[in-house]
Motif scaffolding. Structure first.
Motif, mmCIF file in Angstrom:
data_model
loop_
_atom_site.group_PDB
_atom_site.id
_atom_site.type_symbol
_atom_site.label_atom_id
_atom_site.label_comp_id
_atom_site.label_asym_id
_atom_site.label_seq_id
_atom_site.Cartn_x
_atom_site.Cartn_y
_atom_site.Cartn_z
ATOM 1 N N ASP A 1 42.566 39.492 35.933
ATOM 2 C CA ASP A 1 41.395 39.136 36.053
ATOM 3 C C ASP A 1 40.457 39.739 36.542
ATOM 4 O OD1 ASP A 1 41.999 37.676 33.005
ATOM 5 O OD2 ASP A 1 41.288 35.864 34.018
ATOM 6 N N ARG B 1 30.703 56.488 38.203
ATOM 7 C CA ARG B 1 29.874 57.061 36.951
ATOM 8 C C ARG B 1 29.694 58.361 37.727
ATOM 9 N NH1 ARG B 1 28.453 53.603 33.037
ATOM 10 N NH2 ARG B 1 31.030 53.236 32.568
ATOM 11 N N TYR C 1 40.729 43.141 36.566
ATOM 12 C CA TYR C 1 39.981 43.967 36.556
ATOM 13 C C TYR C 1 38.693 44.581 35.751
ATOM 14 C CZ TYR C 1 37.490 45.071 31.125
ATOM 15 O OH TYR C 1 37.101 45.223 30.740
ATOM 16 N N SER C 2 38.043 42.905 37.368
ATOM 17 C CA SER C 2 36.517 43.354 37.412
ATOM 18 C C SER C 2 36.579 45.064 38.563
ATOM 19 C CB SER C 2 36.366 41.816 38.059
ATOM 20 O OG SER C 2 36.625 40.506 36.459
ATOM 21 N N LYS D 1 38.616 46.847 39.157
ATOM 22 C CA LYS D 1 38.774 48.116 38.289
ATOM 23 C C LYS D 1 37.018 48.561 37.757
ATOM 24 C CE LYS D 1 43.332 48.331 38.008
ATOM 25 N NZ LYS D 1 44.293 48.875 37.945
ATOM 26 N N LYS D 2 36.136 47.768 36.798
ATOM 27 C CA LYS D 2 36.054 47.994 35.534
ATOM 28 C C LYS D 2 34.334 47.624 36.045
ATOM 29 C CE LYS D 2 32.851 44.479 33.807
ATOM 30 N NZ LYS D 2 32.813 43.436 32.768
ATOM 31 N N TRP D 3 34.312 47.720 37.452
ATOM 32 C CA TRP D 3 32.884 48.028 38.814
ATOM 33 C C TRP D 3 33.205 49.052 39.298
ATOM 34 C CZ3 TRP D 3 28.965 46.501 36.827
ATOM 35 C CH2 TRP D 3 28.588 45.323 35.514
ATOM 36 N N SER D 4 34.028 49.252 39.833
ATOM 37 C CA SER D 4 34.182 50.719 40.386
ATOM 38 C C SER D 4 34.126 52.116 39.698
ATOM 39 C CB SER D 4 35.620 50.740 41.531
ATOM 40 O OG SER D 4 36.968 50.501 40.316
ATOM 41 N N ALA D 5 34.582 51.839 38.463
ATOM 42 C CA ALA D 5 34.459 53.009 37.190
ATOM 43 C C ALA D 5 33.203 52.716 37.344
ATOM 44 C CB ALA D 5 35.577 52.315 36.429
ATOM 45 N N LYS D 6 32.220 51.502 36.908
ATOM 46 C CA LYS D 6 30.859 51.845 37.227
ATOM 47 C C LYS D 6 29.885 52.901 38.473
ATOM 48 C CE LYS D 6 30.527 48.969 33.076
ATOM 49 N NZ LYS D 6 30.539 47.834 32.130
ATOM 50 N N GLU E 1 29.866 39.483 38.604
ATOM 51 C CA GLU E 1 30.634 38.377 37.607
ATOM 52 C C GLU E 1 31.341 37.348 37.523
ATOM 53 O OE1 GLU E 1 33.263 40.578 34.515
ATOM 54 O OE2 GLU E 1 32.332 41.252 35.566
ATOM 55 N N HIS F 1 27.745 43.890 42.176
ATOM 56 C CA HIS F 1 28.140 44.392 40.780
ATOM 57 C C HIS F 1 29.161 43.287 40.614
ATOM 58 C CE1 HIS F 1 24.425 46.419 40.039
ATOM 59 N NE2 HIS F 1 24.672 46.310 38.787
#
Length: 104
Positions: free
Chosen positions: A44, A58, A47-48, A50-55, A17, A13
């Motif tokens: 940026d 999950r 941020y990407s 952090k976003k994809w590691s959090a997803k 991006e 993922h």
């Protein structure tokens, strides 16, 4: 829990991006390093990540840690890891002060 599945989801993922040309992982001395080639700014990219590691984490009892390592032109290198938190998850019966039964 197989961390390879989480790593595969994360890298797949991250590569998809927008603005990221290439992302891959290299392991050096047992430590995973993410190499990201992008024209985006450092903020940026972080941020990407952090976003994809959090997803990717999950629904699982995992945490992640990302530390900027170095930058060369449009290549950014981060030390990134997924890990299980170091806390008690069950009662061992030894009447510990930090027993999970005492948490509210």
């Amino acid at each position: 829990m197989d961390l390879n599945v989480i790593w595969d989801f994360f890298i797949e993922h991250l590569n998809a991006e927008e603005g990221i040309d290439e992302a891959y992982v290299k392991w050096s001395a047992g430590i995973p390093f993410i190499y990201v080639r992008s024209k985006k700014g450092k903020r940026d990219i972080e941020y990407s990540i952090k976003k994809w590691s959090a997803k990717a984490m999950r629904g699982k009892r995992l945490h992640s840690d990302t530390i900027f390592f170095r930058e060369e032109e449009s290549l950014y290198v981060y030390r990134h890891r997924f890990y299980v938190p170091q806390e008690k998850m069950f009662c061992c019966g030894n009447l510990c002060v930090d027993c999970v039964r005492l948490k509210q």
